[in-house]
Scaffold this motif. Structure first.
Motif, PDB file in Angstrom:
ATOM      1  N   ASN A   9       0.656  -1.154  -0.025  1.00  7.20           N
ATOM      2  CA  ASN A   9       0.103   0.052   0.036  1.00  7.20           C
ATOM      3  C   ASN A   9       0.830   1.148  -0.165  1.00  7.20           C
ATOM      4  OD1 ASN A   9      -2.428  -1.566   0.075  1.00  7.20           O
ATOM      5  ND2 ASN A   9      -2.575  -1.505   2.003  1.00  7.20           N
ATOM      6  N   ASP A  10       2.096   1.134   0.193  1.00  8.87           N
ATOM      7  CA  ASP A  10       2.902   2.228   0.398  1.00  8.87           C
ATOM      8  C   ASP A  10       3.652   2.740  -1.015  1.00  8.87           C
ATOM      9  OD1 ASP A  10       2.979   2.568   3.254  1.00  8.87           O
ATOM     10  OD2 ASP A  10       4.572   1.020   3.243  1.00  8.87           O
ATOM     11  N   ALA A  11       3.266   1.934  -1.917  1.00 11.42           N
ATOM     12  CA  ALA A  11       3.838   1.923  -3.553  1.00 11.42           C
ATOM     13  C   ALA A  11       3.676   3.255  -3.948  1.00 11.42           C
ATOM     14  CB  ALA A  11       3.303   0.806  -4.243  1.00 11.42           C
ATOM     15  N   GLU A  12       2.542   3.927  -4.018  1.00 11.57           N
ATOM     16  CA  GLU A  12       2.234   5.108  -4.667  1.00 11.57           C
ATOM     17  C   GLU A  12       3.082   6.082  -3.891  1.00 11.57           C
ATOM     18  OE1 GLU A  12      -1.340   8.077  -6.409  1.00 11.57           O
ATOM     19  OE2 GLU A  12      -1.767   5.941  -5.221  1.00 11.57           O
ATOM     20  N   ALA A  13       3.047   6.249  -2.884  1.00  8.48           N
ATOM     21  CA  ALA A  13       3.829   7.486  -2.063  1.00  8.48           C
ATOM     22  C   ALA A  13       5.491   7.078  -2.326  1.00  8.48           C
ATOM     23  CB  ALA A  13       3.575   7.324  -0.517  1.00  8.48           C
ATOM     24  N   LEU A  14       5.793   6.032  -2.085  1.00  5.24           N
ATOM     25  CA  LEU A  14       7.110   5.636  -2.447  1.00  5.24           C
ATOM     26  C   LEU A  14       7.695   6.034  -3.914  1.00  5.24           C
ATOM     27  CD1 LEU A  14       8.037   2.154  -0.382  1.00  5.24           C
ATOM     28  CD2 LEU A  14       8.189   4.855   0.267  1.00  5.24           C
ATOM     29  N   LEU A  15       6.732   5.672  -4.854  1.00  3.83           N
ATOM     30  CA  LEU A  15       7.155   5.955  -6.197  1.00  3.83           C
ATOM     31  C   LEU A  15       7.222   7.465  -6.367  1.00  3.83           C
ATOM     32  CD1 LEU A  15       7.666   4.803  -8.928  1.00  3.83           C
ATOM     33  CD2 LEU A  15       5.127   4.778  -9.456  1.00  3.83           C
ATOM     34  N   LYS A  16       6.282   8.352  -5.635  1.00  2.00           N
ATOM     35  CA  LYS A  16       6.664   9.894  -5.664  1.00  2.00           C
ATOM     36  C   LYS A  16       7.914  10.438  -5.189  1.00  2.00           C
ATOM     37  CE  LYS A  16       1.596  10.736  -5.405  1.00  2.00           C
ATOM     38  NZ  LYS A  16       0.635  11.307  -4.574  1.00  2.00           N
ATOM     39  N   ILE A  17       8.476   9.496  -4.127  1.00  2.00           N
ATOM     40  CA  ILE A  17       9.907   9.924  -3.759  1.00  2.00           C
ATOM     41  C   ILE A  17      10.690   9.308  -4.767  1.00  2.00           C
ATOM     42  CG2 ILE A  17      11.875   9.265  -2.052  1.00  2.00           C
ATOM     43  CD1 ILE A  17       9.422   8.845  -0.173  1.00  2.00           C
ATOM     44  N   TYR A  18      10.722   8.063  -5.546  1.00  2.00           N
ATOM     45  CA  TYR A  18      11.700   7.754  -6.407  1.00  2.00           C
ATOM     46  C   TYR A  18      11.541   8.313  -7.837  1.00  2.00           C
ATOM     47  CZ  TYR A  18      13.914   4.125  -9.000  1.00  2.00           C
ATOM     48  OH  TYR A  18      15.028   3.342  -9.732  1.00  2.00           O
ATOM     49  N   PRO A  34       8.890   3.369 -13.049  1.00  2.00           N
ATOM     50  CA  PRO A  34       7.774   2.299 -13.244  1.00  2.00           C
ATOM     51  C   PRO A  34       6.559   2.855 -12.841  1.00  2.00           C
ATOM     52  CG  PRO A  34       9.479   2.243 -11.334  1.00  2.00           C
ATOM     53  CD  PRO A  34       9.738   3.582 -11.989  1.00  2.00           C
ATOM     54  N   SER A  35       5.602   1.836 -12.952  1.00  2.00           N
ATOM     55  CA  SER A  35       4.221   1.997 -12.805  1.00  2.00           C
ATOM     56  C   SER A  35       3.941   1.651 -11.439  1.00  2.00           C
ATOM     57  CB  SER A  35       3.237   0.931 -13.739  1.00  2.00           C
ATOM     58  OG  SER A  35       3.586  -0.316 -13.238  1.00  2.00           O
ATOM     59  N   VAL A  36       2.714   2.029 -10.858  1.00  2.00           N
ATOM     60  CA  VAL A  36       2.534   1.896  -9.403  1.00  2.00           C
ATOM     61  C   VAL A  36       2.539   0.402  -9.228  1.00  2.00           C
ATOM     62  CG1 VAL A  36       0.892   2.014  -7.465  1.00  2.00           C
ATOM     63  CG2 VAL A  36       1.420   4.257  -8.893  1.00  2.00           C
ATOM     64  N   GLU A  37       1.879  -0.536 -10.100  1.00  2.00           N
ATOM     65  CA  GLU A  37       1.725  -1.707 -10.034  1.00  2.00           C
ATOM     66  C   GLU A  37       3.036  -2.544 -10.116  1.00  2.00           C
ATOM     67  OE1 GLU A  37       0.647  -5.171  -8.967  1.00  2.00           O
ATOM     68  OE2 GLU A  37      -0.779  -3.538  -8.969  1.00  2.00           O
ATOM     69  N   GLU A  38       4.042  -1.827 -10.791  1.00  2.00           N
ATOM     70  CA  GLU A  38       5.385  -2.510 -10.801  1.00  2.00           C
ATOM     71  C   GLU A  38       6.217  -2.119  -9.508  1.00  2.00           C
ATOM     72  OE1 GLU A  38       9.087  -4.114 -11.759  1.00  2.00           O
ATOM     73  OE2 GLU A  38       7.291  -4.467 -12.588  1.00  2.00           O
ATOM     74  N   PHE A  39       5.725  -1.212  -9.077  1.00  2.00           N
ATOM     75  CA  PHE A  39       6.400  -0.779  -7.523  1.00  2.00           C
ATOM     76  C   PHE A  39       5.732  -1.876  -6.541  1.00  2.00           C
ATOM     77  CE2 PHE A  39       8.658   2.164  -4.928  1.00  2.00           C
ATOM     78  CZ  PHE A  39       9.852   2.462  -5.756  1.00  2.00           C
ATOM     79  N   GLY A  59       2.430  10.611   9.509  1.00  2.00           N
ATOM     80  CA  GLY A  59       1.783   9.915   8.392  1.00  2.00           C
ATOM     81  C   GLY A  59       2.267  10.093   6.698  1.00  2.00           C
ATOM     82  N   GLU A  60       3.459  11.137   6.824  1.00  2.00           N
ATOM     83  CA  GLU A  60       4.079  11.482   5.545  1.00  2.00           C
ATOM     84  C   GLU A  60       5.242  10.368   5.377  1.00  2.00           C
ATOM     85  OE1 GLU A  60       6.317  14.961   3.441  1.00  2.00           O
ATOM     86  OE2 GLU A  60       5.968  15.257   5.313  1.00  2.00           O
ATOM     87  N   LEU A  61       5.620   9.657   4.253  1.00  2.00           N
ATOM     88  CA  LEU A  61       6.526   8.968   4.011  1.00  2.00           C
ATOM     89  C   LEU A  61       7.785   9.923   3.729  1.00  2.00           C
ATOM     90  CD1 LEU A  61       5.137   5.662   2.270  1.00  2.00           C
ATOM     91  CD2 LEU A  61       5.518   6.461   4.636  1.00  2.00           C
ATOM     92  N   LEU A  62       8.880   9.534   4.287  1.00  2.00           N
ATOM     93  CA  LEU A  62      10.137  10.440   4.156  1.00  2.00           C
ATOM     94  C   LEU A  62      11.146   9.748   3.303  1.00  2.00           C
ATOM     95  CD1 LEU A  62      10.457  11.626   7.862  1.00  2.00           C
ATOM     96  CD2 LEU A  62       9.095  12.862   5.948  1.00  2.00           C
TER      97      LEU A  62
END
Length: 190
Positions: A9-18, A34-39, A59-62
């Motif tokens: 469930n963190d994939a979308e937020a982590l992808l924004k960092i990456y 990569p896509s969210v699904e790939e992440f 609540g914010e991923l750093l």
């Protein structure tokens, strides 16, 4: 700041960092975000055997940190390749160090002995896409340089070097027990 196990469930937020690292730097040699699904798939696959950790505050991923195999053959099971990414707005605030400390502790619990970092390195002068910060960060954490490959990565119409840095975190024995998969560690606290 809290360090915890990542979830799909963190994939979308982590992808924004990456994504900015892919789009604007040579820190990663990945060309396309990569896509969210790939992440999600990458997180799921990593967690089967290795830690994938996130730093979170209010609540914010750093940032996040994970490892993968140093090499696929079983003789290398005690060595891993590390990756750490911090939100560009949170760099130099201790996030990367805290993630690395937690990662190292988990790896020791698993029985991992060698932490290896493959780091993009400028071929000569630093530029707007790549500095020496990552190598300096790892040296500060106790890694030592073990090799440099010349002009082996190409991105943004430039050639970049790669350096390998290594940190030994455990004792090497003649009868070495196999590492414990991360998925089997239940009571890990960060």
């Amino acid at each position: 700041m809290q360090i915890r196990r990542a979830t799909e469930n963190d994939a979308e937020a982590l992808l924004k960092i990456y994504a900015p690292y892919v789009e604007h730097t040579a820190i990663t040699f990945e060309y396309e975000v990569p896509s969210v699904e790939e992440f999600r798939s990458r997180i799921r696959h990593t967690l089967e055997k290795y830690p994938y950790l996130v730093a979170e505050e209010d609540g914010e991923l750093l940032g996040y940190a994970y490892v993968g195999p140093f090499h696929d053959r079983p003789a290398y099971d005690w060595a891993v390749e590390t990756s750490i990414y911090v939100d560009e707005r949170k760099i130099h605030k201790g996030v990367g160090g805290k993630l690395h400390d937690a990662l190292e502790q988990v790896l020791k619990t698993q029985g991992i002995l060698n932490m290896n970092a493959c780091i993009a390195w400028p071929d000569g002068e630093e530029d707007e896409t790549l500095t020496k910060n990552s190598g300096e960060f790892h040296a500060h954490l106790g890694y030592r340089m073990v090799g440099e490959f010349q002009k082996c990565g190409y991105k943004f119409h430039r050639w970049y070097n790669m350096i390998w840095m290594e940190k030994i975190i455990g004792e090497h024995a003649d009868e070495q027990p196999s590492p414990i998969p991360f998925s089997q560690l239940e009571d890990i606290h960060f």
